[in-house]
Motif scaffolding. Structure first.
Motif, PDB file in Angstrom:
ATOM      1  N   PRO A  28       1.548  57.482 -16.653  1.00 52.71           N
ATOM      2  CA  PRO A  28       1.947  58.246 -15.452  1.00 52.71           C
ATOM      3  C   PRO A  28       1.785  57.433 -14.163  1.00 52.71           C
ATOM      4  CG  PRO A  28      -0.253  58.888 -16.090  1.00 52.71           C
ATOM      5  CD  PRO A  28       0.211  57.895 -17.132  1.00 52.71           C
ATOM      6  N   TYR A  29       2.332  56.218 -14.173  1.00 55.37           N
ATOM      7  CA  TYR A  29       2.167  55.342 -13.022  1.00 55.37           C
ATOM      8  C   TYR A  29       3.503  54.767 -12.569  1.00 55.37           C
ATOM      9  CZ  TYR A  29      -2.732  55.540 -14.434  1.00 55.37           C
ATOM     10  OH  TYR A  29      -3.982  55.992 -14.767  1.00 55.37           O
ATOM     11  N   ALA A  30       3.509  54.292 -11.342  1.00 52.90           N
ATOM     12  CA  ALA A  30       4.662  53.586 -10.791  1.00 52.90           C
ATOM     13  C   ALA A  30       4.145  52.288 -10.175  1.00 52.90           C
ATOM     14  CB  ALA A  30       5.362  54.428  -9.738  1.00 52.90           C
ATOM     15  N   GLU A  31       5.048  51.337  -9.988  1.00 48.37           N
ATOM     16  CA  GLU A  31       4.626  50.038  -9.466  1.00 48.37           C
ATOM     17  C   GLU A  31       5.313  49.731  -8.150  1.00 48.37           C
ATOM     18  OE1 GLU A  31       3.802  46.169 -11.862  1.00 48.37           O
ATOM     19  OE2 GLU A  31       5.873  46.046 -11.168  1.00 48.37           O
ATOM     20  N   MET A  32       4.549  49.164  -7.224  1.00 44.58           N
ATOM     21  CA  MET A  32       5.065  48.699  -5.940  1.00 44.58           C
ATOM     22  C   MET A  32       4.883  47.189  -5.875  1.00 44.58           C
ATOM     23  SD  MET A  32       3.131  51.635  -3.679  1.00 44.58           S
ATOM     24  CE  MET A  32       3.739  51.055  -2.090  1.00 44.58           C
TER      25      MET A  32
END
Length: 358
Positions: A28-32
Motif C-alpha cells: 500500500p505504498y507509492a513512490e516519489m
C-alpha cells in the motif's frame, strides 16, 4: 541424497518462494522521485514557456527553474521488493499510497485536481507579478463549478459571470453564498449573469436565471443552497500564456511569477546565474509550502542549479539534506525572492537568508 544437499535445496526453494511472494504481493505504498526542472525564462517542447503579447518584453539570461516531483500513478501498486528498494535509496521516497491519492480517488480525479491546481497557480502567478509591477488587474465573480445533480445543473454553468443575486450586485465570491442563504430551502433565487460564451466574446449582455434552492445536505443547521461554487476570474490587460504540458499541482507559482516579472522589466534578475525554486503563491505574493522539497532540491542540483528559492515553511525539512553545491534561500513572499535575486546577481551571498534545520 546427502542431508546437507537436501537442506541447501530446501532453503533455496524457500528463498525463491519468498522472493516470488514479495514480487507478487502489492504493497500500500507509492513512490516519489526527483522530476524534471524547466527554465521559466527559456523554451520547452520547442516553444517559450512564458509567452507575453500586448506589452513590451525584455531579453533575459540565466535560469529561473521550476521543479517537479515524479510520483507513481494512482492505479499503480508497488510490490514489497520495490518498496524496500525505495526505502533504502536516497533519491526516492516511499509514502503511503493514500497520502498521494486519498482513498477512493481515481487516477482521472487525481489528474483533474492537479490540472485545476496548476491552472490556479498560473493565474495567481500572473496576478502577483503584475501587482508587483503596479500593473492594474481587474476581476469578476464567476460560477467556478456546478455540483452534479444540484438545483443549478443545466441552469448555471462554469464560467458564467455573476453580476447580481436577487438584484443585489456581487463584488466577491462570498457575497453569493450570503445572498443565497438569506432564503429558505424551496424558495427561488434570481441570478443575473453573463453566460460563459457571451463573456468570452466580451458581450456584456445579461440574462436572469431562476434557481429553486434546496436544503443543505451537510451536518449543521439547515440552510438554502443552489449547488454552485463561486470563484474569481481575473482580467489581464494583456496576454500572458504559460505553455507547459504534463505538469500539475500548485508548486510552480513562485517561479512563474518571477519569470513574468523578469520578462516585463529591463535587464535581467539572475545575472546569468542558475536559480531554481518552488513554492505556491497567492494573489498578494505570499509564498506557501509544497511537498517533496528534498526531492526537488536533488533534481535542481542535478540539472546544475546553484541556488534554490525555498518556502520558509519548508526550510527546516530541506536543510536536513542539502545537495552539495546548492545554496538554499529562504523566502516568504515574492518581495523576498526578488531581493534574494538582487543579491545573487551582485554575488552578495552573505546577505542571503538561509535555511536552518530548526
Amino acid at each position: 541424497m546427502p542431508r546437507r544437499t537436501a537442506t541447501l535445496i530446501a532453503s533455496t526453494l524457500t528463498l525463491i518462494a519468498l522472493l516470488c511472494v514479495a514480487l507478487l504481493t502489492p504493497a500500500p505504498y507509492a513512490e516519489m522521485s526527483p522530476g524534471p526542472t524547466v527554465n521559466t525564462l527559456g523554451d520547452h517542447g520547442g516553444e517559450p514557456v512564458l509567452q507575453i503579447s500586448g506589452h513590451q518584453t525584455y531579453p533575459t539570461t540565466g535560469h529561473l527553474n521550476m521543479t517537479t516531483v515524479r510520483v507513481t500513478g494512482a492505479d499503480y501498486r508497488m510490490n514489497l521488493v520495490e518498496a524496500v528498494v525505495g526505502w533504502i535509496g536516497h533519491d526516492e521516497k516511499v509514502v503511503e499510497h493514500d497520502t498521494l491519492y486519498p482513498q477512493g480517488q481515481t487516477a482521472e480525479q487525481a489528474d483533474q485536481q492537479n490540472a485545476e491546481e496548476f491552472t490556479q497557480s498560473q493565474d495567481s502567478a500572473k496576478v502577483s507579478a503584475l501587482k508587483k509591477l503596479n500593473i492594474p488587474v481587474s476581476s469578476r465573480v464567476i460560477v467556478g463549478a456546478v455540483v452534479k445533480d444540484s438545483a443549478s445543473e443545466g441552469k448555471l454553468h462554469a464560467g458564467d459571470v455573476i453580476k447580481a443575486v436577487d438584484g443585489t450586485a456581487v463584488k466577491a465570491p462570498g457575497d453569493v453564498a450570503k445572498l443565497v442563504t438569506k432564503h429558505q430551502p424551496g424558495e427561488n433565487v434570481v441570478f443575473t449573469v453573463i453566460p460563459e460564451e457571451a463573456a468570452k466574446k466580451k458581450d456584456g449582455a445579461t440574462t436572469e436565471v431562476v434557481v429553486t434552492t434546496r436544503k443543505s445536505a451537510d451536518d449543521g443547521k439547515a440552510r438554502a443552497v443552489v449547488g454552485i461554487q463561486a470563484g474569481v476570474e481575473h482580467l489581464f490587460p494583456f496576454a500572458i500564456d504559460i505553455k507547459l504540458a504534463d505538469v500539475g499541482g500548485p508548486s510552480a507559482g513562485l517561479m512563474f511569477a518571477l519569470g513574468i516579472v523578469d520578462k516585463l522589466t529591463p535587464g535581467d534578475m539572475t545575472g546569468g546565474k542558475f536559480v531554481a525554486g518552488t513554492g505556491t503563491i497567492d494573489d498578494s505574493g505570499k509564498v506557501g509550502p509544497i511537498g517533496g522539497i528534498g526531492l526537488k532540491t536533488i533534481g535542481a542540483r542535478g540539472q546544475g542549479a546553484q541556488y534554490f528559492l525555498t518556502p520558509a515553511d519548508n526550510c527546516a525539512e530541506a536543510a536536513k539534506d542539502i545537495p552539495s553545491g546548492l545554496t538554499l534561500v529562504k523566502v516568504s513572499t515574492i518581495d523576498d525572492a526578488m531581493s534574494a535575486l538582487e543579491n545573487i546577481k551582485a554575488d552578495k551571498t552573505d546577505a542571503l537568508p538561509s535555511c536552518s534545520k530548526s
